[in-house]
Design an enzyme around this catalytic site. Structure first.
Site, PDB file in Angstrom:
ATOM      1  N   CYS A  45      -3.161 -13.695   2.207  1.00 44.02           N
ATOM      2  CA  CYS A  45      -3.520 -12.627   1.332  1.00 44.02           C
ATOM      3  C   CYS A  45      -4.940 -12.636   2.625  1.00 44.02           C
ATOM      4  CB  CYS A  45      -3.769 -12.672  -0.002  1.00 44.02           C
ATOM      5  SG  CYS A  45      -4.967 -11.500  -0.676  1.00 44.02           S
ATOM      6  N   LEU A  46      -5.271 -10.983   2.528  1.00 48.65           N
ATOM      7  CA  LEU A  46      -6.599 -11.103   3.491  1.00 48.65           C
ATOM      8  C   LEU A  46      -8.039 -11.423   2.558  1.00 48.65           C
ATOM      9  CD1 LEU A  46      -5.679  -7.548   4.421  1.00 48.65           C
ATOM     10  CD2 LEU A  46      -5.676  -9.504   5.819  1.00 48.65           C
ATOM     11  N   HIS A  54       3.735  -8.392  -4.015  1.00 49.88           N
ATOM     12  CA  HIS A  54       2.412  -9.602  -3.247  1.00 49.88           C
ATOM     13  C   HIS A  54       1.066  -7.770  -4.300  1.00 49.88           C
ATOM     14  CE1 HIS A  54      -0.416 -11.820  -0.791  1.00 49.88           C
ATOM     15  NE2 HIS A  54      -1.500  -9.920  -1.075  1.00 49.88           N
TER      16      HIS A  54
END
Length: 176
Positions: free
Chosen positions: A103-104, A145
């Protein structure tokens, strides 16, 4: 691979990191479909491409609205690019696939995450026209997500067992 770009332009925005309250707050529905919404979507695409992500939710750039953008491939190698406003995850089914996910907003970390092999998201586009997006494999993972982000969750929330313990240890070590 050539660098992905967004043809409409836009400005990269800073990615909010785990610990920022905006990531843990359920996003509000979009009610106004105007130039500022289009600008947000354009900025989210530019941000996603600059960060080399597969998707970005609005709260990851500090905006508490129900919007996400994506650019990723499905099981058949077909590339899917788009956005969904006011998305609803209407199906997450099929085999549970356990694969590394990142995840960023949790940079540099990847953990074995269980996600369904198939997902369907319904919502609208920036003009308010209905959209339905269906994906398999990695694209299904991306849809699940991003919808999770808009509920105030990050992917580590779906981890369990050893993967969850490993993630919690890694995150605690960062905060020291």
């Amino acid at each position: 691979m050539s660098k992905r770009t967004h043809t409409r332009g836009g400005t990269a925005r800073p990615i909010r990191l785990l610990g920022d309250p905006v990531l843990r707050t359920e996003c509000d529905p979009v009610r106004t479909f105007d130039a500022s919404l289009q600008r947000l979507v354009d900025d989210m695409f530019v941000t996603m491409y600059e960060e080399d992500g597969a998707g970005v939710a609005a709260n990851q750039v500090g905006v508490g609205l129900r919007v996400f953008v994506y650019d990723c491939k499905d099981d058949d190698g077909r590339r899917h690019v788009g956005h969904v406003v006011n998305p609803r995850l209407v199906a997450a089914d099929g085999e549970l696939l356990v694969e590394p996910e990142g995840c960023l907003s949790v940079p540099g970390m990847h953990f074995e995450t269980a996600r369904h092999a198939h997902a369907v998201v319904e919502g609208v586009d920036v003009k308010g026209k209905p959209v339905r997006v269906e994906g398999t494999g990695y694209f299904a993972r991306c849809l699940q997500h991003e919808c999770g982000h808009l509920e105030g969750n990050v992917y580590i929330d779906v981890l369990s067992g050893d993967a969850r313990r490993q993630a919690m240890r890694a995150i605690r070590s960062l905060s020291r």
